[in-house]
Design a protein around this motif. Structure first.
Motif, mmCIF file in Angstrom:
data_model
loop_
_atom_site.group_PDB
_atom_site.id
_atom_site.type_symbol
_atom_site.label_atom_id
_atom_site.label_comp_id
_atom_site.label_asym_id
_atom_site.label_seq_id
_atom_site.Cartn_x
_atom_site.Cartn_y
_atom_site.Cartn_z
ATOM 1 N N UNK A 34 2.789 -3.294 -11.071
ATOM 2 C CA UNK A 34 1.693 -4.205 -11.424
ATOM 3 C C UNK A 34 1.625 -5.365 -10.431
ATOM 4 N N UNK A 35 2.810 -5.871 -10.049
ATOM 5 C CA UNK A 35 2.857 -6.964 -9.085
ATOM 6 C C UNK A 35 2.309 -6.515 -7.734
ATOM 7 N N UNK A 36 2.665 -5.301 -7.324
ATOM 8 C CA UNK A 36 2.192 -4.764 -6.038
ATOM 9 C C UNK A 36 0.675 -4.630 -6.038
ATOM 10 N N UNK A 81 -6.388 3.833 4.647
ATOM 11 C CA UNK A 81 -5.281 2.942 4.335
ATOM 12 C C UNK A 81 -3.910 3.483 4.696
ATOM 13 N N UNK A 82 -3.654 4.774 4.441
ATOM 14 C CA UNK A 82 -2.327 5.331 4.692
ATOM 15 C C UNK A 82 -1.984 5.274 6.177
ATOM 16 N N UNK A 83 -2.900 5.737 7.014
ATOM 17 C CA UNK A 83 -2.650 5.713 8.455
ATOM 18 C C UNK A 83 -2.592 4.278 8.987
ATOM 19 N N UNK A 84 -3.442 3.407 8.463
ATOM 20 C CA UNK A 84 -3.474 2.017 8.908
ATOM 21 C C UNK A 84 -2.165 1.299 8.609
ATOM 22 N N UNK A 85 -1.539 1.649 7.470
ATOM 23 C CA UNK A 85 -0.270 1.021 7.110
ATOM 24 C C UNK A 85 0.791 1.309 8.163
ATOM 25 N N UNK A 86 0.853 2.555 8.621
ATOM 26 C CA UNK A 86 1.832 2.918 9.642
ATOM 27 C C UNK A 86 1.528 2.236 10.969
ATOM 28 N N UNK A 120 0.817 -1.216 0.000
ATOM 29 C CA UNK A 120 0.000 0.000 0.000
ATOM 30 C C UNK A 120 0.843 1.254 0.000
ATOM 31 N N UNK A 121 1.898 1.281 0.827
ATOM 32 C CA UNK A 121 2.782 2.454 0.869
ATOM 33 C C UNK A 121 3.555 2.614 -0.434
ATOM 34 N N UNK A 122 3.920 1.488 -1.059
ATOM 35 C CA UNK A 122 4.577 1.551 -2.364
ATOM 36 C C UNK A 122 3.644 2.169 -3.398
ATOM 37 N N UNK A 123 2.379 1.798 -3.363
ATOM 38 C CA UNK A 123 1.397 2.357 -4.294
ATOM 39 C C UNK A 123 1.146 3.833 -4.003
ATOM 40 N N UNK A 124 1.223 4.226 -2.737
ATOM 41 C CA UNK A 124 1.084 5.643 -2.397
ATOM 42 C C UNK A 124 2.217 6.460 -3.014
ATOM 43 N N UNK A 128 -4.624 12.506 5.677
ATOM 44 C CA UNK A 128 -5.917 13.165 5.471
ATOM 45 C C UNK A 128 -5.869 14.191 4.355
ATOM 46 N N UNK A 129 -4.922 15.113 4.444
ATOM 47 C CA UNK A 129 -4.930 16.245 3.514
ATOM 48 C C UNK A 129 -4.164 15.986 2.221
ATOM 49 N N UNK A 130 -3.017 15.309 2.314
ATOM 50 C CA UNK A 130 -2.236 15.082 1.091
ATOM 51 C C UNK A 130 -2.808 13.928 0.277
ATOM 52 N N UNK A 131 -2.928 12.757 0.920
ATOM 53 C CA UNK A 131 -3.413 11.582 0.191
ATOM 54 C C UNK A 131 -4.933 11.526 0.110
ATOM 55 N N UNK A 132 -5.624 12.081 1.094
ATOM 56 C CA UNK A 132 -7.077 12.027 1.071
ATOM 57 C C UNK A 132 -7.736 13.153 0.298
ATOM 58 N N UNK A 133 -6.996 14.256 0.093
ATOM 59 C CA UNK A 133 -7.599 15.427 -0.582
ATOM 60 C C UNK A 133 -6.797 15.840 -1.818
#
Length: 260
Positions: free
Chosen positions: A69-71, A212-217, A22-26, A236-241
């Motif tokens: 793609x594998x991720x 997802x971002x917070x849960x990964x950490x 998930x963090x790699x995809x972020x 919240x603001x960068x990845x969520x908005x």
């Protein structure tokens, strides 16, 4: 080796894989948005077409693309496995539990992920597959006077069907011939149904990343009273908005342009 295998087959191991992919995809989303912002350059698609050409012909980038793609596949498979396992046992997310009530996004990660997976199939089929493996993409020729930095653009039809791109010079003129993915973007984003699907998908991205971002950490155990608020703010603001909004603006702007 058996202990490692047992660890990654456990519930915790699956959650760790989900967190890492998930963090790699972020990270990919940040890079992808930065490149796609070239769509807003007023240069007849030159910058974006050169960017697309670079992504598909620079070997290290192609290797990273296949890792991406594998991720995606691994992330989707493990999400499905965890969801089925949780339903058989009890409803838990891949994040560590806390006393706060579960958010809507955390309760609907499966739905959000399914929307995103469907969108990826449509999106990659329309752009990546047609760009790489079909002859439906046209070509553009850009002639730039290096003395005045003035560029003229015209359609180009290669004699060789396997032609990909070329860059040559004639006197003071630089000539670049390249696949015109920009035209493909214009065509797709001129269709209202596609724009609606794209915007809905970006809404799903926003809610998916809010949780997802917070849960990964949390899953990785990176929790600290000093840094957790920073992670929450970024999630919240960068990845969520900002990230979803940046992607959503592209089809909206191009659709409005197509109406003129």
């Amino acid at each position: 080796m058996s202990e490692i295998k047992q660890t990654f087959n456990s519930s915790l191991g699956k959650k760790l894989i989900m967190a890492l992919t998930g963090l790699f995809l972020c990270t990919f989303l940040i890079v992808h948005l930065g490149g796609n912002l070239l769509l807003f350059c007023d240069d007849n698609g030159y910058s974006f077409n050169m960017y697309a050409n670079f992504l598909t012909h620079f070997p290290p980038i192609e290797v990273i693309a296949y890792l991406l793609y594998l991720a995606i596949i691994v992330h989707a498979i493990y999400a499905l496995v965890l969801t089925i396992g949780n339903k058989k046992a009890r409803p838990v997310t891949y994040a560590a539990h806390n006393d706060a009530p579960a958010s809507w996004s955390s309760k609907n990660m499966g739905l959000l992920g399914s929307i995103l997976l469907l969108f990826l199939v449509i999106h990659m089929g329309d752009f990546w597959y047609k760009y790489k493996f079909t002859n439906t993409v046209t070509y553009k020729e850009y002639r730039t006077d290096v003395l005045t930095n003035q560029t003229t653009v015209s359609d180009f039809t290669p004699a060789d069907p396997t032609f990909e791109h070329s860059s040559t010079t004639e006197g003071d003129t630089e000539i670049v011939r390249v696949k015109d993915l920009h035209a493909r973007v214009q065509e797709s984003f001129s269709q209202l149904w596609y724009v609606i699907i794209y915007v809905i998908a970006m809404g799903a991205v926003a809610f998916h990343l809010l949780h997802g971002f917070q849960s990964a950490f949390q899953t990785l155990g990176w929790r600290h009273r000093k840094y957790t608020p920073v992670v929450k703010f970024i999630g919240t603001w960068f990845f969520g908005v900002i990230i979803p909004l940046g992607f959503a603006l592209m089809p909206i702007v191009y659709y409005l342009k197509s109406l003129k």
